[in-house]
Design an enzyme around this catalytic site. Sequence first.
Site, short mmCIF file in Angstrom:
data_model
loop_
_atom_site.label_atom_id
_atom_site.label_comp_id
_atom_site.label_asym_id
_atom_site.label_seq_id
_atom_site.Cartn_x
_atom_site.Cartn_y
_atom_site.Cartn_z
N SER A 172 -32.20 21.44 -89.21
CA SER A 172 -32.56 21.91 -87.87
C SER A 172 -31.34 22.18 -87.01
CB SER A 172 -33.46 20.87 -87.19
OG SER A 172 -34.60 20.60 -87.97
N TYR A 185 -38.57 16.09 -96.07
CA TYR A 185 -38.04 16.18 -94.71
C TYR A 185 -39.21 16.33 -93.74
CZ TYR A 185 -35.18 18.03 -90.80
OH TYR A 185 -34.58 18.24 -89.58
N LYS A 190 -36.10 12.12 -95.49
CA LYS A 190 -35.47 12.07 -94.17
C LYS A 190 -36.60 12.12 -93.16
CE LYS A 190 -32.92 14.49 -90.64
NZ LYS A 190 -32.54 15.80 -90.10
N SER A 232 -37.57 12.04 -89.29
CA SER A 232 -37.02 12.22 -87.94
C SER A 232 -38.03 11.91 -86.85
CB SER A 232 -36.52 13.66 -87.78
OG SER A 232 -35.50 13.95 -88.70
N GLY A 274 -33.75 9.77 -89.50
CA GLY A 274 -33.42 11.13 -89.11
C GLY A 274 -32.79 11.27 -87.75
N VAL A 333 -29.37 10.59 -91.46
CA VAL A 333 -28.96 11.99 -91.24
C VAL A 333 -29.08 12.20 -89.75
CG1 VAL A 333 -29.41 14.41 -91.77
CG2 VAL A 333 -29.83 12.66 -93.51
#
Length: 333
Positions: free
Chosen positions: A83, A174, A202, A204, A228, A245
């Site tokens: 992103s 993700y 991941k 987020s 995330g 991340v």
Amino acid sequence: MALSTRLASSLQPALAALRRAAPGQCRGLSTPLGPGHTLDLGGIFPPLATPFSPTQEVDYDRLEGNLRRYASIPFRGLVVLGSNGEYPYLAPRERLEVVSCVRRALPRDRLLLAGSGCESTQATIKLTVSMAEAGADVALVVTPCYYRGAMTSAALIQHYTEVADASPIPVVLYSVPANTGLDLPLEAVLALAQHPNILGIKDSGGDITRIGLMVHKTRQEDFQVLAGSAGFLLASYALGASGGVCALANVLGAPLCQLDRLCREGRWQEARDLQHRLIEPNVAVTRRFGVPGLKKAMEWFGYYGGPCRAPLAPLTSPQVEELRGTFSANGWL
């Protein structure tokens, strides 16, 4: 109804697909995979911002300059085309060129994760294979979301299973609901954790209960959970996450690696003090000001941020001052 019962009944066809063998050869890996071994994702990964010139072309010289500076920070690896890399705004050719550029500059002992998620399964497979050929070690595959009303657990399990079956490199799921409007369902994550070519996720979303459940319920699997965002990194480590991340690592990479080290050494008071100083800057370069804020902050710490691609707009002068004040108030400027 218990989670296991729901999976056994409604998702049985998709679960059966997970038992098919994964590709035996993983090309491009910095650390070859063998029987009973997996790729260690433990540590900090900055999701790189993509540098653009004043005319909004990818600036590969500036990218290489940032990479030279990041080389001195003990990152586990780098993420490209996430992103924060303005991935949706890059042409397919540019995406592959960015992967190739970063791979050439990156030491082989550091991992390269590349975003390869597309809206269709077919396109995701094609791009994932191309990313592997360009030098990616791991494919980071975001949830398809345009028809999110139809993205049931069964549909997403089928999508990720087909991608992982076809991928020559390991896959990391993700989930980024702030951008996709879709949270990869927990039951789908638990099912996909059984796939031998899916390394982890991941996440987020920032739901610490969910992160804890993913770690807890996949403890018998070879599956790694990555936080995330830097804002909940400490809490994620406390619950057993493997790494992070974090957009803020583009700016404050060394402090985030320090937080990683403190957590691994069990120095929780020091880790908590550092985490507190990272929360507000992290919010500023993610939810508050997004990629334009991240790129502006990079400039203050010696990196090239530069412009975003339209339609992302630069910060206004008052926004720049607010952003600077946030970093200053927490002792970073």
